[in-house]
Design an enzyme around this catalytic site. Structure first.
Site, PDB file in Angstrom:
ATOM      1  N   LYS A 104       2.347 -14.105   5.538  1.00  0.00           N
ATOM      2  CA  LYS A 104       2.700 -15.045   4.463  1.00  0.00           C
ATOM      3  C   LYS A 104       4.213 -15.227   4.471  1.00  0.00           C
ATOM      4  O   LYS A 104       4.884 -15.144   3.419  1.00  0.00           O
ATOM      5  CB  LYS A 104       2.225 -14.503   3.105  1.00  0.00           C
ATOM      6  CG  LYS A 104       0.752 -14.700   2.815  1.00  0.00           C
ATOM      7  CD  LYS A 104       0.341 -16.144   2.608  1.00  0.00           C
ATOM      8  CE  LYS A 104       0.869 -16.717   1.326  1.00  0.00           C
ATOM      9  NZ  LYS A 104       0.454 -18.149   1.168  1.00  0.00           N
TER      10      LYS A 104
ATOM     11  N   ASP B 278      -3.414 -17.770   4.467  1.00  0.00           N
ATOM     12  CA  ASP B 278      -4.418 -18.601   3.786  1.00  0.00           C
ATOM     13  C   ASP B 278      -5.025 -19.614   4.752  1.00  0.00           C
ATOM     14  O   ASP B 278      -6.249 -19.820   4.793  1.00  0.00           O
ATOM     15  CB  ASP B 278      -3.835 -19.296   2.546  1.00  0.00           C
ATOM     16  CG  ASP B 278      -2.447 -19.851   2.767  1.00  0.00           C
ATOM     17  OD1 ASP B 278      -1.616 -19.133   3.352  1.00  0.00           O
ATOM     18  OD2 ASP B 278      -2.178 -20.992   2.359  1.00  0.00           O
TER      19      ASP B 278
ATOM     20  N   ASP C  21      -6.526  -6.132   4.877  1.00  0.00           N
ATOM     21  CA  ASP C  21      -7.622  -5.691   4.021  1.00  0.00           C
ATOM     22  C   ASP C  21      -8.560  -6.859   3.732  1.00  0.00           C
ATOM     23  O   ASP C  21      -9.770  -6.792   3.945  1.00  0.00           O
ATOM     24  CB  ASP C  21      -7.014  -5.138   2.720  1.00  0.00           C
ATOM     25  CG  ASP C  21      -8.017  -4.349   1.907  1.00  0.00           C
ATOM     26  OD1 ASP C  21      -9.158  -4.185   2.361  1.00  0.00           O
ATOM     27  OD2 ASP C  21      -7.650  -3.885   0.808  1.00  0.00           O
TER      28      ASP C  21
ATOM     29  N   TYR D 200       0.811  -1.226   0.000  1.00  0.00           N
ATOM     30  CA  TYR D 200       0.000   0.000   0.000  1.00  0.00           C
ATOM     31  C   TYR D 200       0.839   1.268   0.000  1.00  0.00           C
ATOM     32  O   TYR D 200       0.287   2.365  -0.097  1.00  0.00           O
ATOM     33  CB  TYR D 200      -0.927   0.026   1.224  1.00  0.00           C
ATOM     34  CG  TYR D 200      -2.139  -0.825   1.043  1.00  0.00           C
ATOM     35  CD1 TYR D 200      -2.010  -2.204   1.035  1.00  0.00           C
ATOM     36  CD2 TYR D 200      -3.390  -0.270   0.868  1.00  0.00           C
ATOM     37  CE1 TYR D 200      -3.108  -3.007   0.854  1.00  0.00           C
ATOM     38  CE2 TYR D 200      -4.495  -1.072   0.682  1.00  0.00           C
ATOM     39  CZ  TYR D 200      -4.349  -2.436   0.678  1.00  0.00           C
ATOM     40  OH  TYR D 200      -5.440  -3.229   0.493  1.00  0.00           O
TER      41      TYR D 200
END
Ligand code: NAI
Length: 420
Positions: free
Chosen positions: A219, A285, A309, A149
């Site tokens: 991640k 995930d 987000d 971002y």
């Protein structure tokens, strides 16, 4: 007499009649703002019997500001949020050309609001797509200033893009860009400072509220030096700054290695029984799956910007969706905070007295919590919960509830005031 909220010694100083600047917002702002303000004012009156009262100060931004002043974000509006420290906003129209994206971003960047706080709680009776929504009780700390971002992107075909690729390929020896001729490039900055202040705020929040755990969602299996580093820095911070108050997953693994799994479980059980907070991590995930299947295992979530987000909207959907999900952007080091409805301006239903004021209403309850007026905040949440249990709700909920009475925005807020 009205007064300013100030910040000293790491704490907000809140007078009994604080001035709070607000942006009503475009579109359904005209419906949900007055409905919500009525509830907050009634809750404050009820909780403090006239000894405390908010002085609302209207400031302009978005389409309303553009029509009146020719500017989407007048300088006075930004100044008001700086002067008064804590504010709240409704949704804002994004003009064609993108000026207002920089408006939301400008507020966050100018005030360095590094936490996007999104509580996710279930209200009994709210239509939900999951089997046991009552087990959902989480609060997301999304990092608000870094990650992809940051907006450092270079479109393929531009000289800047070529310069970056030349540097990567020729000077850094990068061979992994699959299609170098046509690749756009984006840069993902994640810092130790940025990660630490986010995780610090999340752990402190859990400690203050005696919550059971903080999960670092990342991640790191793929992006080792950004997402993986975020996790490692988070654990290090927990173990150094919060020693004696937390039990971390790496500690469990260390004991397991030395003394076996049973011993590790025993030590962990004892630590948690003493009230220590469990600091664990989850790959993003897997987290999205587990939060659906085993919602009860998660409490405070600390995560980077992009994961945050996705996670914010996915979890919000589990407990009723955007009409009811509140949010706040906060800098816990300076006190600056702006609370906001998380949905957009819903132009199709604007001005029709149909919209659900829940998102703004609960964002206001977060504001009340933040300034320490927790009694009033609890009253707002309880009264809204009662209105929903009685099935007196706005159209977006009524259509999925058997035997519901459909109310307009204003009538729904009248009902909530009645339940206070
Ligand atoms: P949206 O959130 O306004 O609407 C999406 C859907 O949800 C629509 O069907 C709408 O009717 C419904 N909805 C939203 N809030 C509701 C509420 N309180 N009660 C009942 N139903 C509700 O998103 P959309 O349509 O993508 O964006 C509309 C405008 O809002 C755009 O200009 C967009 O840029 C802006 N926007 C502004 C945001 C902000 O200021 N924070 C956030 C998201 C969008």
């Amino acid at each position: 007499m009205s007064q300013k909220i100030t910040f000293s010694n790491g704490k907000l100083q809140v007078p009994s009649n604080p001035v709070i600047p607000y942006i009503q917002g475009d579109g359904i702002g005209v419906d949900i703002w007055p409905a919500s303000q009525q509830v907050w004012d009634a809750a404050v009156e009820k909780a403090y019997k006239g000894e405390r009262k908010i002085e609302w100060k209207a400031v302009l931004a978005g389409e309303a500001a553009f029509i009146k002043t020719g500017e989407w974000m007048p300088a006075e509006t930004m100044q008001a949020f700086k002067d008064y420290l804590v504010g709240i906003k409704g949704p804002l129209t994004t003009p064609v050309g993108g000026g207002i994206r920089s408006l939301n971003v400008a507020l966050r960047q100018d005030l360095d609001l590094f936490v996007c706080l999104r509580p996710v709680n279930y209200f009994e009776g709210v239509p939900s797509p999951i089997k046991k929504p009552e087990l959902v009780d989480m609060c997301i700390f999304r990092e608000n200033t870094e990650d992809i971002y940051a907006g450092i992107e270079y479109m393929t075909g531009t000289p800047e893009n070529q310069k970056v690729k030349d540097f990567l390929i020729n000077e850094m020896g990068v061979k992994k860009i699959r299609f170098p001729e046509s690749s756009s490039i984006g840069i993902k900055p994640v810092s130790k400072d940025g990660s630490e202040r986010l995780v610090r705020a999340a752990i402190q929040y859990a400690l203050d509220r005696k919550l059971p755990s903080v999960t670092l969602v990342h991640k790191g299996n793929i992006m080792k030096f950004t997402e993986g580093a975020f996790k490692n820095w988070g654990y290090e911070l927990a173990e150094t700054e919060f020693a004696g108050k937390v039990f971390t997953w790496p500690t469990w693994e260390k004991i397991k290695k030395e003394k076996g799994e049973e011993a590790a479980n025993e030590v962990m059980k004892a630590a948690l029984a003493e009230g220590k907070i469990l600091i664990k991590d989850s790959i993003a995930d897997a987290f999205l799956q587990d939060s659906l299947l085993h919602s009860e295992q998660f409490s405070v979530i600390a995560t980077l910007n992009l994961n945050g987000d996705y996670i914010s909207d996915a979890l919000a959907a589990m407990v009723g969706g955007i009409g009811i999900a509140p949010g706040g952007n906060i800098n816990y080091n300076t006190g600056y905070a702006i609370f906001e409805a998380t949905h957009g301006t819903a132009p199709k239903i604007a001005g029709k007295n149909i919209a659900n004021p829940g998102s703004l209403l609960l964002s206001g309850a977060m504001l009340l919590d933040y300034i320490g007026w927790t009694e009033a905040a609890d009253l707002v949440r309880e009264a809204m919960g009662k209105a929903i249990i009685h099935k007196t709700v706005t159209q977006d909920f009524a259509q999925f509830m058997d035997g519901a009475t459909e109310l307009g925005t204003k009538e729904f807020s009248n009902e909530i005031v009645k339940q206070l």
